[in-house]
Motif scaffolding. Structure first.
Motif, PDB file in Angstrom:
ATOM      1  N   ARG A  60      53.311 109.554  23.532  1.00  0.00           N
ATOM      2  CA  ARG A  60      52.243 110.034  22.510  1.00  0.00           C
ATOM      3  C   ARG A  60      52.178 111.281  21.688  1.00  0.00           C
ATOM      4  O   ARG A  60      52.262 112.301  21.485  1.00  0.00           O
ATOM      5  CB  ARG A  60      51.037 110.933  24.420  1.00  0.00           C
ATOM      6  N   GLY A  61      54.192 111.828  21.611  1.00  0.00           N
ATOM      7  CA  GLY A  61      54.852 112.766  21.415  1.00  0.00           C
ATOM      8  C   GLY A  61      54.268 114.572  22.297  1.00  0.00           C
ATOM      9  O   GLY A  61      54.333 115.777  21.385  1.00  0.00           O
ATOM     10  N   ARG A  82      56.143 117.311  23.714  1.00  0.00           N
ATOM     11  CA  ARG A  82      56.730 117.684  24.260  1.00  0.00           C
ATOM     12  C   ARG A  82      56.830 118.383  25.671  1.00  0.00           C
ATOM     13  O   ARG A  82      56.381 118.615  26.000  1.00  0.00           O
ATOM     14  CB  ARG A  82      57.647 118.783  23.022  1.00  0.00           C
ATOM     15  N   HIS A 117      56.123 108.292  19.435  1.00  0.00           N
ATOM     16  CA  HIS A 117      56.359 109.540  19.005  1.00  0.00           C
ATOM     17  C   HIS A 117      57.529 109.389  18.744  1.00  0.00           C
ATOM     18  O   HIS A 117      58.852 109.682  18.205  1.00  0.00           O
ATOM     19  CB  HIS A 117      55.328 110.792  18.760  1.00  0.00           C
ATOM     20  N   PHE A 118      57.798 109.643  20.569  1.00  0.00           N
ATOM     21  CA  PHE A 118      59.805 109.784  20.267  1.00  0.00           C
ATOM     22  C   PHE A 118      60.336 108.891  21.243  1.00  0.00           C
ATOM     23  O   PHE A 118      59.167 108.059  21.794  1.00  0.00           O
ATOM     24  CB  PHE A 118      60.021 110.686  21.425  1.00  0.00           C
TER      25      PHE A 118
END
Length: 231
Positions: free
Chosen positions: A43-44, A46, A120-121
């Protein structure tokens, strides 16, 4: 009611719930914290950001292929090469496969599926050295998390399936529902992944089993070599 299904398989996996210092252990099945972390990476989100939208998800996992526990020894030195760091022991699951499921708001589940298909990552199975062997998401499917884990086709490798019987019994670990008798409690409910103040809470878990057909499995022979000796 629907659930997002995930196939978690790869050469190595590591799902720690209480590892510290020189010994980094792994649980025998993916933890809720680890899977929520995987979804957050897709989902991005952090590590320092809140997990608000993911905290309400219900989680369960089925052990389709337990794999083997292996131990790796690792050493490291400081950047100036003057100091050797302590030897660390890291444990992994080798050649394992799991079916995980999360349930919650349908819109959120669809968004998580899309994110897993275009993360996303990078996605890892517990540690950065453990990438999955294929796309993780099996999609969002109607039904309860409990029913889907009990009925979804076996996700073990073809090689593993051909060595098993025509019916297999698989273990399921899932979040307990209100009023259910609790099997155990596990401290892997994520609260925050912030490295400066990482927090996990306790969750109530149900252990159950399901029997699934294995069409590619071996058949039991009816031949009895001792029958010829009968009178």
């Amino acid at each position: 009611m629907s659930a997002l299904l995930l196939r978690l398989a790869g050469p190595l996996q590591a799902w720690g719930s209480g590892s510290r210092f020189a010994h980094r252990h792994t649980e025998p099945a993916p933890t809720k914290s680890g899977v929520i972390g995987l979804l957050a990476a897709a989902r991005g989100i952090r590590r320092t950001e809140p997990l608000t939208e993911l905290l309400g998800l219900t989680f369960g996992v089925r052990i389709d292929q337990p794999g083997q526990l292996i131990r790796d020894f690792q050493v490291a030195r400081t950047l100036d090469d003057k100091t050797s760091m302590p030897l660390t022991y890291r444990y992994y699951l080798s050649d394992a496969a799991f079916l995980a499921a999360v349930s919650g708001d349908d819109t959120l589940l669809e968004g998580l599926h899309d994110a897993l298909m275009r993360p996303h990552f990078p996605l890892y199975l517990g540690r950065r050295s453990c990438p999955p062997d294929r796309p993780v998401s099996l999609g969002v499917h109607p039904g309860t998390l409990t029913d889907l884990l009990a009925q979804w086709p076996w996700q073990a490798s073809k090689r593993h399936q051909t060595r098993a019987a025509r019916t297999v019994r698989l273990e399921i670990l899932r979040d307990a529902e209100d009023g259910e008798p609790i099997t155990e409690t596990i401290r892997d409910e994520p609260i925050t992944f912030d490295p400066t103040h990482r927090q996990h809470g306790w969750r109530s878990v149900i252990r159950a089993h399901t029997d699934l057909p294995n069409p590619g499995g071996r058949t039991t022979s009816d031949h009895d070599p001792m029958a010829l000796l009968g009178g």
